[in-house]
Design a protein around this motif. Structure first.
Motif, short mmCIF file in Angstrom:
data_model
loop_
_atom_site.label_atom_id
_atom_site.label_comp_id
_atom_site.label_asym_id
_atom_site.label_seq_id
_atom_site.Cartn_x
_atom_site.Cartn_y
_atom_site.Cartn_z
N GLY A 46 62.12 29.24 17.41
CA GLY A 46 62.57 27.77 17.13
C GLY A 46 64.75 27.15 16.47
N THR A 47 64.55 26.18 15.98
CA THR A 47 65.67 26.55 15.50
C THR A 47 65.78 27.45 14.13
OG1 THR A 47 65.93 23.92 16.37
CG2 THR A 47 67.12 24.63 14.54
N ALA A 48 66.86 28.03 13.84
CA ALA A 48 67.18 28.70 12.69
C ALA A 48 67.11 27.72 11.87
CB ALA A 48 68.87 29.16 12.49
N PRO A 49 66.79 27.92 10.48
CA PRO A 49 65.94 27.45 9.60
C PRO A 49 67.31 27.42 8.37
CG PRO A 49 65.47 29.27 8.45
CD PRO A 49 65.79 29.50 10.06
N THR A 50 67.42 26.39 7.64
CA THR A 50 68.82 25.63 6.57
C THR A 50 68.36 26.34 5.59
OG1 THR A 50 70.21 24.05 8.28
CG2 THR A 50 71.06 24.50 5.85
N PHE A 51 69.25 26.44 4.70
CA PHE A 51 68.48 27.18 2.73
C PHE A 51 69.81 26.80 2.24
CE2 PHE A 51 66.38 31.51 6.13
CZ PHE A 51 65.56 31.00 5.74
N GLY A 52 68.95 26.65 1.09
CA GLY A 52 70.06 26.56 -0.26
C GLY A 52 70.15 24.39 -0.34
N ASN A 53 71.26 24.50 -0.95
CA ASN A 53 71.77 23.20 -1.65
C ASN A 53 72.23 22.88 -0.47
OD1 ASN A 53 71.49 21.45 -3.11
ND2 ASN A 53 73.79 21.52 -3.81
N THR A 54 71.53 21.16 -1.08
CA THR A 54 71.88 20.72 0.67
C THR A 54 71.98 19.29 0.11
OG1 THR A 54 71.77 20.06 2.91
CG2 THR A 54 70.08 20.29 1.33
N ALA A 55 72.72 18.35 1.19
CA ALA A 55 72.74 16.74 0.65
C ALA A 55 71.98 16.20 1.28
CB ALA A 55 73.71 16.51 1.47
N PRO A 56 71.34 14.94 0.87
CA PRO A 56 70.01 14.38 1.58
C PRO A 56 70.40 13.88 3.16
CG PRO A 56 71.10 12.97 -0.32
CD PRO A 56 72.00 14.28 -0.42
#
Length: 239
Positions: free
Chosen positions: A225-235
């Motif tokens: 699958g798609t690699a996840p994104t971690f950490g602070n993120t914008a809406p």
């Protein structure tokens, strides 16, 4: 499509220090497995303990889709730095197939988070390796069971996390049973533990065993699958 890139790692100690084992695997277990699964169209390399960085440099692992691991005598001699490197690649999506006594390897223990210990007995008797998940792609072409003799006994309790998918269970003449084919995911990586393969027995010449390993390579290398994104993120959406 390019072929699946497979690296077969073997500590390669038994075969160089024990004449009985050398007579079974004169060029090493890694070489026998490489020959045995060569007909399936993989791009295959091998590496051993005594090579610099155990043959598993950053460059080698970046060019590896599936790593096959066999170890027994020298688990403690494997560099922690290399183990961390392998773990990182598994989490990024590299497949890992751990064979037989590799259950006590640093990399398998690290990924499982347990001792991975078990009962064992070298009695060279019969093992019936039963398919318990016939829908799983690792069992393709195997039939209901594999009849192995001689083999070493591994018995429960096997100190591993409950498998995501249990594929094989073994029965031994002494009455023991064992979870012999265990599939996991860690991060984006697929992991398969496969029990058969004591160094003194010709298990890795067995056509059905080699087919299981080849099936496991294809499964472990299959799309992620798609690699996840971690950490602070914008809406994602603003209203």
């Amino acid at each position: 499509m390019r072929p699946v890139r497979v690296m077969i790692w073997n500590e390669f100690i038994h075969e160089r220090t024990d004449s009985k084992i050398a007579s079974v695997y004169p060029h090493g277990i890694h070489h026998t497995i490489a020959q045995g699964i060569g007909e399936y169209g993989f791009q295959i390399g091998t590496a051993t303990l005594e090579q610099p960085e155990h043959g598993l440099t950053e460059e080698v692992l970046r060019a590896t889709d599936v790593l096959i691991w066999w170890g027994h005598l020298a688990h403690d001699q494997v560099s922690d730095e290399v183990v961390t490197r392998i773990q990182r690649r598994v989490l990024e999506g590299m497949g890992l197939i751990v064979l037989h006594s590799g259950h006590r390897s640093k990399i398998f223990q690290r990924l499982m988070g347990t001792s991975c210990d078990l009962k064992w007995r070298e009695d060279a008797k019969r093992e019936l390796l039963w398919v318990v998940n016939p829908a799983h792609p690792i069992t393709q072409g195997i039939g209901e069971f594999i009849d192995l003799r001689p083999e070493e006994m591994y018995g429960e309790f096997f100190d591993i996390p409950a498998p995501d998918e249990l594929v094989f269970i073994s029965w031994f003449e002494g009455g023991e049973v064992f979870r012999s084919g265990c599939a996991y995911t860690r991060g984006l990586g697929k992991i398969f533990y496969f029990r058969p393969g004591h160094e003194a027995y010709p298990t890795y010449y067995h056509k059905q065993i080699l087919l299981v390993i080849a099936n496991a390579v294809r499964w472990a290398a299959s799309a992620h699958g798609t690699a996840p994104t971690f950490g602070n993120t914008a809406p994602f959406v603003t209203f």
